[in-house]
Design a protein around this motif. Structure first.
Motif, PDB file in Angstrom:
ATOM      1  N   ILE A   1      -2.358  -1.025 -12.151  1.00 28.73           N
ATOM      2  CA  ILE A   1      -1.788  -1.544 -10.899  1.00 28.73           C
ATOM      3  C   ILE A   1      -1.337  -0.374 -10.028  1.00 28.73           C
ATOM      4  O   ILE A   1      -1.621  -0.324  -8.825  1.00 28.73           O
TER       5      ILE A   1
ATOM      6  N   THR B   1      -4.286   1.447  -8.567  1.00 27.40           N
ATOM      7  CA  THR B   1      -4.885   0.675  -7.472  1.00 27.40           C
ATOM      8  C   THR B   1      -4.045   0.799  -6.207  1.00 27.40           C
ATOM      9  O   THR B   1      -4.577   0.925  -5.098  1.00 27.40           O
ATOM     10  N   ALA B   2      -2.734   0.786  -6.368  1.00 25.00           N
ATOM     11  CA  ALA B   2      -1.833   0.893  -5.217  1.00 25.00           C
ATOM     12  C   ALA B   2      -2.002   2.229  -4.506  1.00 25.00           C
ATOM     13  O   ALA B   2      -1.866   2.316  -3.273  1.00 25.00           O
TER      14      ALA B   2
ATOM     15  N   ARG C   1      -4.696   3.710  -4.052  1.00 26.33           N
ATOM     16  CA  ARG C   1      -5.924   3.646  -3.236  1.00 26.33           C
ATOM     17  C   ARG C   1      -5.609   3.237  -1.804  1.00 26.33           C
ATOM     18  O   ARG C   1      -6.408   3.448  -0.889  1.00 26.33           O
ATOM     19  N   ALA C   2      -4.439   2.597  -1.617  1.00 27.74           N
ATOM     20  CA  ALA C   2      -4.069   2.153  -0.269  1.00 27.74           C
ATOM     21  C   ALA C   2      -3.367   3.256   0.512  1.00 27.74           C
ATOM     22  O   ALA C   2      -2.959   3.045   1.659  1.00 27.74           O
TER      23      ALA C   2
END
Lengths: 207, 207
Positions: A192, A195-196, A198-199
DNA sequence: ATATTTTTATATTGACCGCTATGAAAAGCA
DNA sequence: TGCTTTTCATAGCGGTCAATATAAAAATAT
């Protein structure tokens, strides 16, 4: 010689205030404000109610002191990362990494004491909810301030919505907290966090 | 003609079961399980305790029924989006959009009933916490299943970690829920959702 | 030794918790 | 008009809640 510490007048207290506060922190962390009774607290501390009340005043003030202690111990990694890391990006990476570690710790993961403490509760405890809410908002404000600095320093583009970005990473931490309590494995929590990242503004998105 | 509905034998119940359940849903949503008392419930329903108990059995079972009702009304948008939208990406977009709308609704925003319901509570209510946890995990599993389908259909790359991606967007929804309760403006919540979409696999990250 | 100060333990306080025993009220059935 | 069935409201069950009144205990001060 430390003889300058004169003993006070009356009967010496059997209650180790610091130790008792740590005990309260652990109970409130696991069971929340409403889920922890005075009887639970006194039993764990090994004292009787009057001792607790002379030392801490009320259940609500004891809870606030426990939250303060949390902020200066288990929860300090957020402020430390924001202050110590050379870039905002590295600060966020460290916050997410340490959040995963702290929240998933122990046999019964406890998540974040601020995020999972008392989101909903009875109307008569509204002050407690408001206090917790204030602490969460203060954390977001701290992250935002660090992002604003990153804009000034050229790390982030001037057009960056730092408020939104701070709220986004706070949301991730809050989600990590809930899912840690739900028993999510460390690998999932780390995924998680990855993935965060990546923003992050300007970052290249993965597959 | 609907005359086939014969009246039952005894005294007709004054309690409208459906209406009472909606009332319970609203109270539990706002104040959580521990924060809502039987007295609160009966007062809001306009009945006395025995009526509530003959209709719903116990506080715990009433809470479960309220959660079921939530899943079929206010919370149904997640399952609907996953089932109806042509792509996984569009489903997530719709889920985030509707979550913002539902969670920030009303004068006192309520967030998500599952996320904010009973994360922490007294040990004697552990079954309630476990039930809520199970519902949250089931939601994540539903998202993951939709992502797996997207992999089969070629929308997502075969190497996609669908479990992690589902957990990530669930974390966003949980964070939205907490921050909505903390009074975050609709613009901030929408910005969080927009930022989260930047983490979509293969997406170009914004500035 | 006696007084003063503070903390301690015992034992409750009134209020509220979830829940229910009891019997009256309101319907259909005979 | 009973009789049966079900739900209703009144009242209260034992238990727990946070918080305290009371007074003994344990230290220093005189």
């Amino acid at each position: 010689m430390k003889s300058t510490e004169r003993r006070p007048r009356g009967r010496p207290r059997a209650l180790d205030r610091d130790e008792a506060l740590e005990t309260a922190l652990q109970l409130f962390w696991r069971h929340g404000y409403e889920g922890t009774s005075i009887a639970d607290l006194t039993a764990a501390m090994g004292v009787t109610p009057p001792s607790l009340y002379t030392a801490f005043g009320s259940k609500e003030r004891l809870y606030q002191e426990a939250l303060d202690r949390y902020g200066m111990s288990y929860g300090s990694f957020v402020a430390l990362a924001l202050a110590e890391e050379p870039t905002a990006r590295q600060a966020i990476e460290r916050i997410l990494r340490e959040a995963v570690a702290v929240y998933s710790e122990g046999p019964a993961p406890r998540g974040c004491m601020l995020a999972s403490g008392a989101v909903t509760c009875a109307p008569e405890h509204a002050p407690v909810v408001a206090d917790l809410s204030r602490r969460r908002l203060a954390t977001i404000a701290g992250i935002r301030t660090r992002f604003d600095r990153a804009v000034v320093e050229g790390e982030l583009a001037p057009a960056t919505d730092t408020e939104a970005l701070a709220a986004f990473y706070a949301a991730i931490v809050q989600g990590l907290s809930i899912q840690a309590r739900d028993g999510a494995g460390r690998e999932v929590l780390e995924a998680i966090a990855a993935t965060a990242l990546r923003a992050w503004p300007g970052a290249a998105a993965g597959r």
